[in-house]
Design a protein around this motif. Structure first.
Motif: not given
Length: 304
Positions: A50-56, A73-79, A115-122, A248-254
């Motif tokens: 639902y959110h694309g990211q989660a944090i432990m 809104g608080q981001v580093n030099i790479y966004g 520690i942040l977990c991403k659903n995918n790169d974006l 490749k499609m599965l690896d996007i999330f894995h």
């Protein structure tokens, strides 16, 4: 015959069934193990879905928890986020991303670390993709149902406001297959007019389109769903190309989950694992990873 309100309720329920079927498949792509007490695999996958990211992070009362998060809104030099809003039921707090770049350079306040977990790169939620396909599949299934009904009644009855209820009741009985229909003496069937639309039968074409949609979304989920009859006619290169695309499609999330597991295990001293639930696909992906390792080893040997 259903009323307009009942038809609307039925359509909403039908869409819900289509979306939930896809949602269940999406939520069961991965299986987490060795999680902290109280944390379940479905808790993580729902947050990512639902959110694309989660944090432990370490909760002051519950120990290690993992909640859905969103950028604040608080981001580093790479966004990339250096702090996120962690949200649960009756819980909302700011957590700093320990695995973010140069976190201390930006923060003036010391927040709880996580520690942040991403659903995918974006960090896109899977829900967005599922809704898109669920809508398309619902529309084609609804079109199939309508086309089937139109084969039984490829016409429309012309009526007026005075006869509307009587004509609707007459058509309801006709649809139910009543052998005898009773009506008042002033009801003249000879004056009933019908408009024949000669509706073509297109269920077979709609079924083909539906299968294409199902194959697309299942491929997105990393499921090898190639039609068996077609697969027999596919050459080896086509099969390999199809399998590679699926992986490749599965690896996007894995890969983002694997990265999180490595970081969170190092940070908290855990042994969390995340595996692909599709056994056949997992074997293919393991082969791909082992092949890459062999190539790296061979290159290093050549260099030495």
């Amino acid at each position: 015959m259903l009323s307009d309100r009942n038809i609307e309720i039925e359509n909403v329920g039908h869409y819900g069934l289509v979306e939930n079927k896809l949602k269940l498949m999406a939520l069961n792509m991965f299986k987490w193990s060795n999680l902290p007490n109280g944390l379940k695999s479905e808790n993580i996958e729902k947050a990512l879905y639902y959110h694309g990211q989660a944090i432990m992070f370490e909760h002051e009362d519950l120990g290690l928890v993992m909640l859905a998060s969103s950028n604040n809104g608080q981001v580093n030099i790479y966004g990339e986020p250096i702090t996120v809003n962690a949200t649960g039921f009756n819980e909302n707090k700011i957590v700093s991303v320990e695995n973010g770049l140069d976190r201390h350079r930006y923060l003036e306040i010391e927040y709880t670390k996580g520690i942040l977990c991403k659903n995918n790169d974006l960090m896109l939620p899977t829900h967005s993709f599922v809704k898109d396909y669920a809508k398309k599949m619902y529309e084609v299934e609804r079109a199939i149902n309508i086309n089937v009904k139109q084969q039984k009644f490829p016409f429309m009855i012309a009526t007026n406001t005075k006869k509307l209820l009587s004509d609707k009741e007459l058509m309801r009985k006709f649809e139910n297959g009543d052998m005898a229909i009773f009506h008042s003496q002033d009801y003249d069937l000879s004056k009933m007019q019908s408009l024949n639309f000669n509706v073509p039968y297109v269920v077979d074409k709609l079924q083909t389109y539906k299968q294409q949609l199902e194959q697309e979304i299942l491929t997105f989920f990393g499921d090898n769903n190639t039609n068996t009859s077609k697969k027999e006619r596919m050459v080896v290169d086509e099969v390999n190309a199809n399998n590679e695309y699926i992986l490749k499609m599965l690896d996007i999330f894995h890969k983002t989950r694997l990265q999180f597991v490595e970081e969170v295990n190092n940070y908290y001293g855990l042994d969390i694992k995340v595996d692909i639930t599709n056994r056949l696909i997992k074997e293919e992906l393991d082969k791909l990873y082992s092949y890459d390792d062999e190539v790296i080893d061979n290159v290093e040997n050549i260099g030495s």
